[in-house]
Design a protein around this motif. Structure first.
Motif, PDB file in Angstrom:
ATOM      1  N   ILE A 161       0.841  -1.205   0.000  1.00  0.00           N
ATOM      2  CA  ILE A 161       0.000   0.000   0.000  1.00  0.00           C
ATOM      3  C   ILE A 161       0.874   1.252   0.000  1.00  0.00           C
ATOM      4  CG2 ILE A 161      -1.735   1.280   1.305  1.00  0.00           C
ATOM      5  CD1 ILE A 161      -2.766  -1.389   2.353  1.00  0.00           C
ATOM      6  N   THR A 162       1.975   1.206   0.748  1.00  0.00           N
ATOM      7  CA  THR A 162       2.907   2.328   0.774  1.00  0.00           C
ATOM      8  C   THR A 162       3.479   2.603  -0.601  1.00  0.00           C
ATOM      9  OG1 THR A 162       3.488   1.903   3.090  1.00  0.00           O
ATOM     10  CG2 THR A 162       5.069   3.154   1.769  1.00  0.00           C
ATOM     11  N   MET A 163       3.862   1.543  -1.324  1.00  0.00           N
ATOM     12  CA  MET A 163       4.408   1.730  -2.669  1.00  0.00           C
ATOM     13  C   MET A 163       3.373   2.336  -3.610  1.00  0.00           C
ATOM     14  SD  MET A 163       6.815  -1.600  -3.391  1.00  0.00           S
ATOM     15  CE  MET A 163       7.096  -1.049  -5.067  1.00  0.00           C
ATOM     16  N   ALA A 164       2.132   1.885  -3.511  1.00  0.00           N
ATOM     17  CA  ALA A 164       1.089   2.440  -4.374  1.00  0.00           C
ATOM     18  C   ALA A 164       0.828   3.906  -4.062  1.00  0.00           C
ATOM     19  CB  ALA A 164      -0.196   1.630  -4.223  1.00  0.00           C
TER      20      ALA A 164
ATOM     21  N   LEU B 242       3.154   6.042  -2.888  1.00  0.00           N
ATOM     22  CA  LEU B 242       4.310   6.826  -3.297  1.00  0.00           C
ATOM     23  C   LEU B 242       4.328   7.067  -4.800  1.00  0.00           C
ATOM     24  CD1 LEU B 242       7.014   5.169  -1.025  1.00  0.00           C
ATOM     25  CD2 LEU B 242       6.085   7.473  -0.799  1.00  0.00           C
ATOM     26  N   SER B 243       3.895   6.070  -5.580  1.00  0.00           N
ATOM     27  CA  SER B 243       3.869   6.214  -7.031  1.00  0.00           C
ATOM     28  C   SER B 243       2.897   5.206  -7.614  1.00  0.00           C
ATOM     29  CB  SER B 243       5.270   6.004  -7.617  1.00  0.00           C
ATOM     30  OG  SER B 243       5.232   6.003  -9.028  1.00  0.00           O
ATOM     31  N   SER B 244       2.231   5.594  -8.687  1.00  0.00           N
ATOM     32  CA  SER B 244       1.299   4.671  -9.340  1.00  0.00           C
ATOM     33  C   SER B 244       2.028   3.485  -9.958  1.00  0.00           C
ATOM     34  CB  SER B 244       0.515   5.419 -10.427  1.00  0.00           C
ATOM     35  OG  SER B 244       1.396   6.014 -11.369  1.00  0.00           O
ATOM     36  N   THR B 245       3.344   3.589 -10.170  1.00  0.00           N
ATOM     37  CA  THR B 245       4.112   2.444 -10.649  1.00  0.00           C
ATOM     38  C   THR B 245       4.052   1.294  -9.659  1.00  0.00           C
ATOM     39  OG1 THR B 245       5.589   3.947 -11.833  1.00  0.00           O
ATOM     40  CG2 THR B 245       6.403   1.727 -11.445  1.00  0.00           C
ATOM     41  N   GLY B 246       3.873   1.615  -8.387  1.00  0.00           N
ATOM     42  CA  GLY B 246       3.766   0.570  -7.377  1.00  0.00           C
ATOM     43  C   GLY B 246       2.549  -0.308  -7.536  1.00  0.00           C
ATOM     44  N   ILE B 247       1.565   0.096  -8.333  1.00  0.00           N
ATOM     45  CA  ILE B 247       0.366  -0.726  -8.529  1.00  0.00           C
ATOM     46  C   ILE B 247       0.724  -2.055  -9.172  1.00  0.00           C
ATOM     47  CG2 ILE B 247      -1.831  -0.851  -9.769  1.00  0.00           C
ATOM     48  CD1 ILE B 247      -2.158   2.117  -9.355  1.00  0.00           C
TER      49      ILE B 247
ATOM     50  N   SER C  10      -4.225  -7.731  -2.599  1.00  0.00           N
ATOM     51  CA  SER C  10      -5.589  -7.491  -3.077  1.00  0.00           C
ATOM     52  C   SER C  10      -5.948  -6.011  -3.060  1.00  0.00           C
ATOM     53  CB  SER C  10      -6.585  -8.291  -2.232  1.00  0.00           C
ATOM     54  OG  SER C  10      -6.455  -7.957  -0.856  1.00  0.00           O
ATOM     55  N   TYR C  11      -5.519  -5.273  -2.026  1.00  0.00           N
ATOM     56  CA  TYR C  11      -5.854  -3.848  -1.960  1.00  0.00           C
ATOM     57  C   TYR C  11      -5.239  -3.101  -3.144  1.00  0.00           C
ATOM     58  CZ  TYR C  11      -6.117   0.987  -0.317  1.00  0.00           C
ATOM     59  OH  TYR C  11      -6.368   2.330  -0.230  1.00  0.00           O
ATOM     60  N   VAL C  12      -3.967  -3.362  -3.396  1.00  0.00           N
ATOM     61  CA  VAL C  12      -3.278  -2.673  -4.490  1.00  0.00           C
ATOM     62  C   VAL C  12      -3.892  -3.058  -5.834  1.00  0.00           C
ATOM     63  CG1 VAL C  12      -1.062  -2.366  -5.636  1.00  0.00           C
ATOM     64  CG2 VAL C  12      -1.154  -2.533  -3.151  1.00  0.00           C
ATOM     65  N   LEU C  13      -4.261  -4.306  -6.009  1.00  0.00           N
ATOM     66  CA  LEU C  13      -4.867  -4.737  -7.260  1.00  0.00           C
ATOM     67  C   LEU C  13      -6.236  -4.097  -7.460  1.00  0.00           C
ATOM     68  CD1 LEU C  13      -3.885  -8.522  -7.234  1.00  0.00           C
ATOM     69  CD2 LEU C  13      -2.837  -6.669  -8.546  1.00  0.00           C
ATOM     70  N   LEU C  14      -6.995  -3.947  -6.375  1.00  0.00           N
ATOM     71  CA  LEU C  14      -8.290  -3.281  -6.480  1.00  0.00           C
ATOM     72  C   LEU C  14      -8.120  -1.804  -6.866  1.00  0.00           C
ATOM     73  CD1 LEU C  14     -10.230  -4.791  -3.438  1.00  0.00           C
ATOM     74  CD2 LEU C  14     -10.644  -5.214  -5.866  1.00  0.00           C
TER      75      LEU C  14
ATOM     76  N   GLY D  66      -5.671  -0.695  -8.595  1.00  0.00           N
ATOM     77  CA  GLY D  66      -5.303  -0.730 -10.005  1.00  0.00           C
ATOM     78  C   GLY D  66      -6.511  -0.891 -10.911  1.00  0.00           C
ATOM     79  N   LEU D  67      -7.463  -1.723 -10.508  1.00  0.00           N
ATOM     80  CA  LEU D  67      -8.687  -1.882 -11.300  1.00  0.00           C
ATOM     81  C   LEU D  67      -9.496  -0.589 -11.317  1.00  0.00           C
ATOM     82  CD1 LEU D  67      -9.831  -5.470 -10.218  1.00  0.00           C
ATOM     83  CD2 LEU D  67      -8.803  -4.774 -12.390  1.00  0.00           C
ATOM     84  N   TRP D  68      -9.508   0.110 -10.207  1.00  0.00           N
ATOM     85  CA  TRP D  68     -10.221   1.398 -10.161  1.00  0.00           C
ATOM     86  C   TRP D  68      -9.573   2.401 -11.112  1.00  0.00           C
ATOM     87  CZ3 TRP D  68      -8.724   6.340  -8.548  1.00  0.00           C
ATOM     88  CH2 TRP D  68      -9.769   7.265  -8.410  1.00  0.00           C
ATOM     89  N   VAL D  69      -8.250   2.443 -11.131  1.00  0.00           N
ATOM     90  CA  VAL D  69      -7.551   3.340 -12.056  1.00  0.00           C
ATOM     91  C   VAL D  69      -7.833   2.946 -13.493  1.00  0.00           C
ATOM     92  CG1 VAL D  69      -5.278   4.101 -12.843  1.00  0.00           C
ATOM     93  CG2 VAL D  69      -5.747   3.923 -10.404  1.00  0.00           C
ATOM     94  N   ALA D  70      -7.817   1.632 -13.768  1.00  0.00           N
ATOM     95  CA  ALA D  70      -8.097   1.175 -15.132  1.00  0.00           C
ATOM     96  C   ALA D  70      -9.510   1.549 -15.552  1.00  0.00           C
ATOM     97  CB  ALA D  70      -7.896  -0.340 -15.223  1.00  0.00           C
ATOM     98  N   GLY D  71     -10.453   1.461 -14.632  1.00  0.00           N
ATOM     99  CA  GLY D  71     -11.815   1.876 -14.945  1.00  0.00           C
ATOM    100  C   GLY D  71     -11.912   3.354 -15.237  1.00  0.00           C
ATOM    101  N   GLN D  72     -11.109   4.156 -14.535  1.00  0.00           N
ATOM    102  CA  GLN D  72     -11.111   5.585 -14.798  1.00  0.00           C
ATOM    103  C   GLN D  72     -10.557   5.912 -16.187  1.00  0.00           C
ATOM    104  OE1 GLN D  72     -12.111   8.216 -12.491  1.00  0.00           O
ATOM    105  NE2 GLN D  72     -13.110   6.438 -11.593  1.00  0.00           N
TER     106      GLN D  72
END
Length: 849
Positions: A353-356, A358-363, A396-400, A402-408
């Motif tokens: 979660i910390t990586m996500a 700090l940067s969207s690359t962490g997703i 799972s949190y980071v993947l969710l 990521g799915l939210w960003v993909a939906g956007q």
């Protein structure tokens, strides 16, 4: 048993123990655990606010308070519930012991020969396909061999701790060095304006939906639609931390990020890097730590490499992620893979979660690293599926998110559009890889040395986890992410088109360098004395840097330096000018300024809005972007041609620009200066080679009326045929007068630049509007121009009277004075040049003789 962190007795007892790993609990494990847990709570608070479209004032503040209460609740629970406290500290003290491996000399020589073969193949053939196939084969064999060794070798009974007190003393010394280096290093970057604007938007617009709009160019207007923030940036919490602290304290958010948050994370960096090293090299982890840190202080060849994305750029979340969060995640993954427990699962989740945040690359980077780190540490095959499943659950949190960003981003529509492209775009090749590789790993010997570090970490590995970790990372990179057949797919659906180069962030090259150099020291120490082995490693490391380093991290070639006293990591001249502009402009008013100053304006709270800060950060139709860029170019460097003068004047009024900033050189251009004056702008200040002009509502009426009055009077007196040579500020108004001669210097005249170049027209304008004397070499072409265009009259400013040579030329051509029109000298050309004052004076002198 009391909670150790809040009781001095724990510290006293720990210091009394001669050699004990409990000394490191406070200094490494507990500090990094507190950092990861706290920042993950902050990231969750930011994400909840962003997803629910909450505001700063209510949404983020409430979420931050809830996160703080959760943190306090966990502390109280550890304080009160002994079972939880004991389980947590047991996990901290129970460091996993990975199986040691001892290579035979033939195996080691074979591994070194394979690395040499790959390098030699590249230099001989320059065939990328051959090298790629060899890398895949090498990593595959290393994984198979590491798995076989892990099953045959017996685990070590316990860790041997050398001089732990010296190691931890060196650790704190390294933390202080990193803190000071980050505070004093100065390497400004252009894109910092965008990241800083995210923090400034939080402060300037507390009632706006958090991280929903890009506010670099202000709110929506009749000319600019709403600028939505690029969806991957919406998950960032690093910039919001600086903005929210600025919102609470009233201190400039950029100063908080650059001078407080960045050095603080730099202080944590050695502790973070020490976490995986203590597992991979238990006894000599301090040595490996200093070797890894030396990479960040020396090797600055690649513009976006590991060193240039480290301490010199810790004011960006992605740099903190790459230098601090990635090593921490590897350490948590190794610990969880060796023995899954609840506390290790929690911190493995929090680190992702910390990586996500700090940067969207962490997703995508965080789940990938977590899965690999966990997989290489699993002791038995029976526990493989269960442990990997728990690792995926922690992601799972980071993947969710990521799915939210993909939906956007409407990723489904993008995918359908990509399928309709030509086959040529998907044709396998190394074109994209060849282009992005130098940005991260450097060129020539630099990239060879960096990739060899990963291979050498496998060759000299003393533990099976080390061998499998770097071999599996290398195999995943070469077989999947850098696969020439999968480049477009990975770029489109995983990394993003603009950040594909970050696939190489999967390889922790500084850690690999520290690991293989230390393992080499251990190998040599068994054959010779310690000082001889250390000397040999120093020579090898020096050779590595001599071969691989094209430029130092702190060097003029790398556009970086050490600055004392500490300053915000931005160009100081542009920033000083931008700060002065803020004194003359309101929060929602437009500023027309050069690019450097416009980039600085967006980093200042409650300051003006640049007409355009950067084209790539503006989501608008292309014509609007180009128009704004042209206006910025006119006040920066580009020449304002006659065909663009009316457009410039029109858009000054259209955008209702409050402040104009021009360079000193541009302000000398007569047409630009005259247009700004007639538009109502007056110079208010000169600073560091720039001119600041503000809009005066009473200015344009006086300037325009005077110019129109002079133009009308000149048209009434002058003949209606021929051309009129007058200052541009007057010529542009003669067109509106009926039955008037044609002005020579005017954008509406189709023949104005038929025979004269733009430069010559500028020079004529200087002669009739400024006290510029006519040079001898210019007399010929000026005379021919006046005669060719049959100029019937000319208007001069009174201040141009010292221009004696030009006046003499006019007298010679038959011009005579016809009076003053509103502080302008009106001259008219007679039918014959014999009646000119110059000729009459000559005839009188002849008669006297």
């Amino acid at each position: 048993m009391k909670f150790a962190l809040f009781h001095p007795r724990y510290w006293v007892d720990a210091l009394k123990q001669p050699i004990n790993s409990s000394i490191g609990l406070i200094q490494v494990e507990l500090l990094t655990d507190a950092l990861v847990f706290t920042y993950s709570l902050w990231t969750i608070a930011c994400h909840v606010t962003v997803v629910s479209e909450g505001t700063t004032r209510y949404g983020l503040s409430i979420a931050a308070i809830i996160a703080l209460l959760c943190f306090l609740a966990v502390l109280i629970a550890l304080w009160r519930i002994r079972k939880w406290r004991d389980a947590y500290f047991k996990d901290l003290r129970d460091s996993p012991c990975f199986a040691e491996v001892s290579y035979s000399t033939p195996i080691l020589l074979a591994a070194l020969a394979a690395i040499t073969l790959v390098i030699a193949t590249w230099f001989i053939t320059r065939n990328q396909w051959v090298v790629w196939i060899e890398m895949v084969i090498f990593c595959s064999l290393a994984i198979l061999y590491g798995t076989r060794l892990a099953s045959l070798a017996a685990p070590v009974a316990g860790l041997e701790f050398g001089r732990e007190r010296i190691n931890y003393f060196l650790l704190h010394a390294a933390a202080f060095i990193c803190f000071a280096f980050t505070l004093l290093a100065f390497r400004p970057r252009t894109d910092e304006g965008f990241y800083a604007s995210m923090a400034v938007a939080l402060t300037n617009y507390p009632d706006l939906a958090l991280n929903k709009f890009a506010m670099l160019h202000g709110s929506a207007t009749e000319f600019l639609s709403e600028q939505f923030l690029f969806p991957p940036y919406r998950v960032h919490s690093f910039e919001l931390l600086g903005g929210y602290l600025g919102y609470l304290t009233g201190i400039e958010s950029v100063s908080i990020v650059h001078l407080v948050i960045a050095p603080l994370f730099a202080w944590f960096a050695p502790f973070a890097i020490a976490r995986p090293l203590k597992l991979l090299i238990p006894r000599y982890w301090a040595m490996a730590l200093f070797i890894a840190l030396s990479f960040y202080f020396i090797e600055g060849s690649a513009g976006r490499g590991f060193a240039n994305q480290a301490f010199v750029r810790f004011f960006n979340g992605k740099s903190v992620m790459l230098t601090v969060a990635v090593p921490l995640l590897i350490g948590y993954g190794l610990r969880f893979g060796a023995k899954p427990t609840l506390s290790r699962f929690i911190f493995l989740t929090c680190s992702q979660i910390t990586m996500a945040g700090l940067s969207s690359t962490g997703i995508w980077l965080a789940p990938t690293l977590a899965t690999i780190s966990v997989a290489v540490a699993i002791p038995t095959r029976r526990a493989l599926l269960r442990t990997i499943g728990l690792s995926l659950l922690s992601s799972s949190y980071v993947l969710l998110i990521g799915l939210w960003v993909a939906g956007q981003m409407n990723v489904i529509a993008v995918g359908v559009a990509k399928k309709a492209t030509t086959y040529k775009e998907f044709r396998p090749g190394f074109g994209l890889l060849t282009w992005v590789l130098p940005n991260v790993l450097g060129k020539g010997w630099t990239v060879i040395a960096h990739l060899s570090s990963v291979a050498l970490a496998c060759a000299f590995a003393r533990r099976s986890a080390t061998l499998r970790l770097f071999a599996l990372l290398g195999l995943l990179l070469s077989l999947v992410l850098a696969n020439p057949y999968l480049v477009r797919t990975v770029q489109s659906y995983l990394t993003g088109r603009l950040t594909y180069e970050r696939i190489f962030w999967l390889l922790p090259i500084p850690i690999a360098l520290g690991v293989w150099c230390t393992d080499l020291f251990i190998l040599l120490r068994k054959q010779s004395r310690a000082w001889i082995a250390l000397l040999f490693v120093i020579v090898i490391l020096t050779t590595y840097y001599v071969v691989s380093t094209e430029r130092m991290v702190i060097s003029r070639a790398n556009a970086s330096s050490i600055v004392f006293p500490p300053a915000v990591k931005m160009w100081q001249t542009d920033r000083e000018v931008a700060q002065r502009v803020c004194h003359y402009v309101q929060n929602d008013e437009y500023v027309l300024a050069p690019k450097g100053i416009s980039t600085q304006l967006v980093t200042l709270s409650h300051c003006g809005i640049p007409l355009i800060s950067e084209m790539r950060w503006m989501g608008e139709n292309l014509s609007e972007e180009r128009r704004r860029n042209r206006l910025v170019a006119y006040v920066s460097r580009a020449d304002l041609g006659l065909d663009r003068t009316e457009e410039f004047f029109e858009y000054l009024k259209k955008y209702r620009i409050a402040v104009v900033v021009t360079t000193k050189r541009q302000y000398r251009r007569p047409w630009l200066r005259e247009l700004l004056a007639q538009a109502g702008y007056r110079k208010i200040e000169s600073i560091r080679g720039f001119r600041i002009l503000i809009y005066d509502e009473f200015g344009p009426s006086w300037t325009l009326l005077r110019a129109q009055r002079v133009a009308k009077a000149a048209c009434n007196r002058a003949p209606k045929d021929g051309y009129v040579l007058a200052p541009f500020g007057i010529s542009r108004h003669m067109v509106a007068v009926k039955e008037c001669a044609r002005p020579l210097i005017d954008a509406h005249s189709s023949k104005s630049n038929e025979r004269l170049s733009e430069k010559q027209l500028h020079r004529l304008d200087d002669l009739v509007s400024r006290p510029e004397d006519l040079r001898k070499r210019e007399v010929k072409w000026v005379k021919s121009a006046l005669e060719a265009y049959e100029v019937g009259e000319t208007v001069l400013f009174n201040r141009a009277f010292p221009n004696e040579r030009f006046k003499a030329l006019l007298y010679e051509l038959g011009f005579i004075d016809k009076g003053i029109i509103d502080n302008h000298l009106f001259m008219l050309r007679e039918a014959s040049a014999e009646t000119s004052p110059l000729k009459q004076k000559s005839h009188q002198s002849d008669r006297k003789r």
